[in-house]
Motif scaffolding. Structure first.
Motif, short mmCIF file in Angstrom:
data_model
loop_
_atom_site.label_atom_id
_atom_site.label_comp_id
_atom_site.label_asym_id
_atom_site.label_seq_id
_atom_site.Cartn_x
_atom_site.Cartn_y
_atom_site.Cartn_z
N TRP A 127 0.81 -1.22 0.00
CA TRP A 127 0.00 0.00 0.00
C TRP A 127 0.84 1.27 0.00
CZ3 TRP A 127 -4.35 -1.26 -1.69
CH2 TRP A 127 -4.97 -2.44 -1.30
N TYR A 128 2.14 1.14 -0.09
CA TYR A 128 3.01 2.32 -0.02
C TYR A 128 2.70 3.33 -1.12
CZ TYR A 128 7.19 5.22 0.18
OH TYR A 128 8.05 6.28 0.28
N THR A 129 2.40 2.86 -2.31
CA THR A 129 2.14 3.77 -3.43
C THR A 129 0.68 4.21 -3.51
OG1 THR A 129 1.84 1.91 -4.93
CG2 THR A 129 4.06 2.90 -4.82
N CYS A 130 -0.11 3.84 -2.54
CA CYS A 130 -1.50 4.30 -2.46
C CYS A 130 -1.54 5.40 -1.39
CB CYS A 130 -2.41 3.14 -2.08
SG CYS A 130 -4.14 3.61 -1.99
N PRO A 131 -1.52 6.66 -1.81
CA PRO A 131 -1.35 7.76 -0.85
C PRO A 131 -2.34 7.76 0.31
CG PRO A 131 -1.22 8.60 -3.09
CD PRO A 131 -1.63 7.15 -3.18
N ASN A 132 -3.61 7.55 0.05
CA ASN A 132 -4.60 7.61 1.13
C ASN A 132 -4.38 6.49 2.15
OD1 ASN A 132 -5.76 9.77 -0.20
ND2 ASN A 132 -7.47 8.59 -1.03
N THR A 133 -4.14 5.29 1.65
CA THR A 133 -4.00 4.14 2.55
C THR A 133 -2.70 4.21 3.34
OG1 THR A 133 -5.34 2.82 1.04
CG2 THR A 133 -4.02 1.61 2.66
N SER A 134 -1.61 4.58 2.69
CA SER A 134 -0.34 4.67 3.43
C SER A 134 -0.40 5.83 4.43
CB SER A 134 0.85 4.81 2.48
OG SER A 134 0.75 5.95 1.68
N SER A 177 -15.45 8.51 3.08
CA SER A 177 -15.41 7.45 2.08
C SER A 177 -13.96 6.97 1.84
CB SER A 177 -16.02 7.96 0.77
OG SER A 177 -15.89 7.00 -0.24
N GLN A 178 -13.02 7.90 1.76
CA GLN A 178 -11.61 7.53 1.58
C GLN A 178 -11.08 6.79 2.80
OE1 GLN A 178 -10.34 11.58 0.77
NE2 GLN A 178 -9.81 11.04 -1.35
N ARG A 222 -9.00 -1.79 2.89
CA ARG A 222 -7.75 -2.33 2.31
C ARG A 222 -6.82 -2.86 3.40
NH1 ARG A 222 -6.87 2.77 -1.76
NH2 ARG A 222 -8.20 1.99 -3.44
N LEU A 223 -6.67 -2.07 4.46
CA LEU A 223 -5.79 -2.47 5.56
C LEU A 223 -6.32 -3.71 6.28
CD1 LEU A 223 -4.94 1.08 6.95
CD2 LEU A 223 -3.40 -0.45 5.69
N MET A 224 -7.63 -3.84 6.37
CA MET A 224 -8.22 -5.03 6.98
C MET A 224 -7.99 -6.26 6.10
SD MET A 224 -11.77 -3.66 8.66
CE MET A 224 -12.48 -5.27 8.49
N HIS A 225 -8.21 -6.12 4.79
CA HIS A 225 -8.07 -7.25 3.88
C HIS A 225 -6.63 -7.74 3.77
CE1 HIS A 225 -12.23 -7.48 2.82
NE2 HIS A 225 -12.26 -6.21 2.48
N SER A 226 -5.68 -6.86 4.00
CA SER A 226 -4.26 -7.27 3.97
C SER A 226 -3.74 -7.59 5.38
CB SER A 226 -3.40 -6.20 3.30
OG SER A 226 -3.45 -4.99 4.01
N ASN A 227 -4.65 -7.66 6.35
CA ASN A 227 -4.34 -8.05 7.74
C ASN A 227 -3.38 -7.10 8.44
OD1 ASN A 227 -6.01 -10.38 7.77
ND2 ASN A 227 -4.48 -11.39 6.49
N GLU A 228 -3.42 -5.82 8.08
CA GLU A 228 -2.64 -4.81 8.80
C GLU A 228 -3.36 -4.38 10.06
OE1 GLU A 228 0.30 -4.21 7.72
OE2 GLU A 228 0.09 -4.95 5.68
N ILE A 229 -4.70 -4.36 9.99
CA ILE A 229 -5.52 -3.92 11.12
C ILE A 229 -6.71 -4.86 11.29
CG2 ILE A 229 -4.90 -1.48 10.83
CD1 ILE A 229 -7.82 -1.12 9.69
#
Length: 131
Positions: A26-33, A76-77, A84-91
């Motif tokens: 997610w590093y290149t996804c500005p909102n998520t990072s 919404s963002q 995204r963070l939940m689906h990749s098990n970050e949170i």
């Protein structure tokens, strides 16, 4: 960073941000990072009582609207980035009618004080004793 913030920085401490984050999906996804780094900065670093519960180390309590205000993202963002963070098990997160608790899954791995490289400090101390 302005010099006027030095004393504030000493009071509030720091978080570790590993250089390998550049390889994170997610590093290149500005909102998520941005949201994830914000969560690292605002999560409890010690367990704290809150409204009859304990918010543990590595947890953030708030709302989607509050996260939006704190990060400059729309609700919404924030929701999309949290998904995204939940689906990749970050949170993981759970919500009530009044608030959301977000747990950073690997918080201790990211922020564990025992993982600091203490070698340069030890070397400096030995050098000072030898002089």
């Amino acid at each position: 960073m302005q010099d006027t913030n030095i004393e504030e920085n000493k009071t509030w401490g720091f978080v570790k941000l590993w250089r390998s984050i550049k390889n994170w999906e997610w590093y290149t996804c500005p909102n998520t990072s941005h949201l994830f780094i914000h969560l690292l900065l605002t999560a409890n670093y010690i367990d704290k009582p809150w409204r009859g519960s304990v918010i543990e180390r590595g947890q953030y309590v708030g709302s989607l609207a509050k996260l939006g205000i704190e990060t400059g993202l729309s609700v919404s963002q924030v929701r999309t980035s949290l998904d995204r963070l939940m689906h990749s098990n970050e949170i993981v997160r759970y919500s009530t009618n009044n608030y959301t608790v977000i747990t950073i899954v690997k918080y201790d791995l990211y922020q564990d004080a025992d993982t600091l490289d203490r070698k340069p400090i030890a070397n400096r101390s030995q050098t000072n004793r030898n002089n």
